[in-house]
Scaffold this motif. Structure first.
Motif, short mmCIF file in Angstrom:
data_model
loop_
_atom_site.label_atom_id
_atom_site.label_comp_id
_atom_site.label_asym_id
_atom_site.label_seq_id
_atom_site.Cartn_x
_atom_site.Cartn_y
_atom_site.Cartn_z
N ALA A 52 0.83 -1.20 0.00
CA ALA A 52 0.00 0.00 0.00
C ALA A 52 0.86 1.25 0.00
O ALA A 52 0.45 2.30 -0.49
N GLU A 53 2.07 1.09 0.55
CA GLU A 53 3.02 2.20 0.61
C GLU A 53 4.44 1.66 0.57
O GLU A 53 4.72 0.64 1.21
N PRO A 54 5.35 2.26 -0.16
CA PRO A 54 5.09 3.26 -1.19
C PRO A 54 4.23 2.66 -2.31
O PRO A 54 4.42 1.51 -2.69
N GLU A 55 3.32 3.44 -2.78
CA GLU A 55 2.35 2.98 -3.76
C GLU A 55 3.03 2.45 -5.01
O GLU A 55 3.97 3.06 -5.54
N GLY A 56 2.58 1.29 -5.46
CA GLY A 56 3.11 0.69 -6.68
C GLY A 56 4.24 -0.28 -6.46
O GLY A 56 4.60 -1.04 -7.36
N THR A 57 4.85 -0.27 -5.27
CA THR A 57 5.97 -1.17 -5.00
C THR A 57 5.45 -2.53 -4.56
O THR A 57 4.28 -2.70 -4.20
N GLY A 58 6.34 -3.50 -4.57
CA GLY A 58 5.99 -4.83 -4.11
C GLY A 58 6.97 -5.85 -4.66
O GLY A 58 8.07 -5.50 -5.12
N PHE A 59 6.59 -7.11 -4.60
CA PHE A 59 7.50 -8.13 -5.10
C PHE A 59 6.74 -9.30 -5.70
O PHE A 59 5.59 -9.58 -5.34
#
Length: 288
Positions: free
Chosen positions: A103-110
């Motif tokens: 959810a934060e930082p928006e757009g990040t993930g794995f």
């Protein structure tokens, strides 16, 4: 297969980026990789990641009051993305198994991926990591304070197996696999087929010391590297594993290989077996 040093580096990399941030969604793509259903994977949504740690070769994401635990198996990996695609992933035949969007930082993930056709990647959502069978049976972590010379001596006492197999047994030592067991035995100048129970006190002490040194050195080499470089760093740092036919960096002898049904080991005859190679392959005995 990622082993202790690589999983340690993955945990540190992910902890730095995820701790204190909330999960937006966790989307399963390869359903066969998900081994639990209660709590559901959707339970991660909205919860904050407290930390990312390691148990042997298992990654443990503490997310609120649940744990996302995963074992990357032979061909699994995690790919950090600064900008995930906006559209949700669709199940298919590709390598993607799981996508976690923050959810934060928006757009990040794995993304969690697994190459090849033989699937072994395992993902669990549990309230306690000990609920995962593989975690529950883990032995001593060789980088923990519990791994002393006396502890190793007790583990090997009466052990009728060859030392190579003992080092790889996760219920004995957590986190050592095929590659680093080869490296440890080469550093210890010890035959992979030596019976564990026959090690002298001096050999046990030497094996203890090189186990810690080999793993610690690999962890330090991996520390701070981007996730995409961890695999190549592991390969470049190995002295005998995966180097069949090349010259031993210690003595110059040719590194030999013994193959089994689903794996192989590499060793240096001069450094480890008194100059005598194994007589044949799967059914060979060490020439003494």
């Amino acid at each position: 297969m990622p082993e202790l040093p690589e999983v340690e580096a993955l945990a540190a990399f992910l902890d730095e980026r995820l701790a204190g941030h909330a999960v937006a969604t966790a989307t399963p793509v390869a359903i066969q990789a998900l081994k639990t259903y209660d709590p559901p994977l959707s339970a991660l949504a909205g919860r904050v990641v407290a930390k990312v740690t390691r148990h042997g070769k298992f990654l443990d994401f503490t997310v609120g009051d649940v744990h996302l635990v995963m074992h990357l198996a032979r061909a699994g990996w995690i790919r950090w993305r600064e900008e995930l695609p906006a559209e949700p992933p669709r199940p298919g035949k590709g390598p993607l198994a799981l996508r976690v969007r923050m959810a934060e930082p928006e757009g990040t993930g794995f993304d969690v991926t697994e190459a090849g056709t033989k699937k072994g990647l395992a993902v669990y959502v549990v309230r306690d990591p000990a609920e995962v069978p593989g975690v529950a049976r883990l032995g001593i972590d060789p980088l923990s304070d519990a791994f002393g010379v006396e502890a190793l001596s007790e583990l090997l006492a009466g052990e009728r197996r060859q030392i190579k197999g003992v080092l790889r047994d996760q219920s004995v030592l957590a986190g050592i696999g095929n590659a680093y067991s080869d490296e440890i035995l080469h550093a210890a100048r010890m035959s992979p087929f030596k019976l564990a129970a026959k090690l002298t006190p001096e050999e046990v002490r030497g094996l203890h010391d090189v186990t810690i040194a080999t793993l610690t050195d690999a962890v330090e080499r991996s520390r701070g590297l981007p996730m995409k470089d961890l695999k190549s760093e592991k390969k470049s740092g190995l002295r005998v594993h995966g180097r069949t036919g090349q010259a031993c960096p210690v003595c110059g002898d040719t590194i030999r290989e013994v193959s089994f049904a689903d794996s192989s080991l590499q060793y240096c005859p001069t450094c480890q077996t008194g100059g005598k190679p194994l007589a044949d392959r799967r059914l060979s005995r060490l020439l003494k």
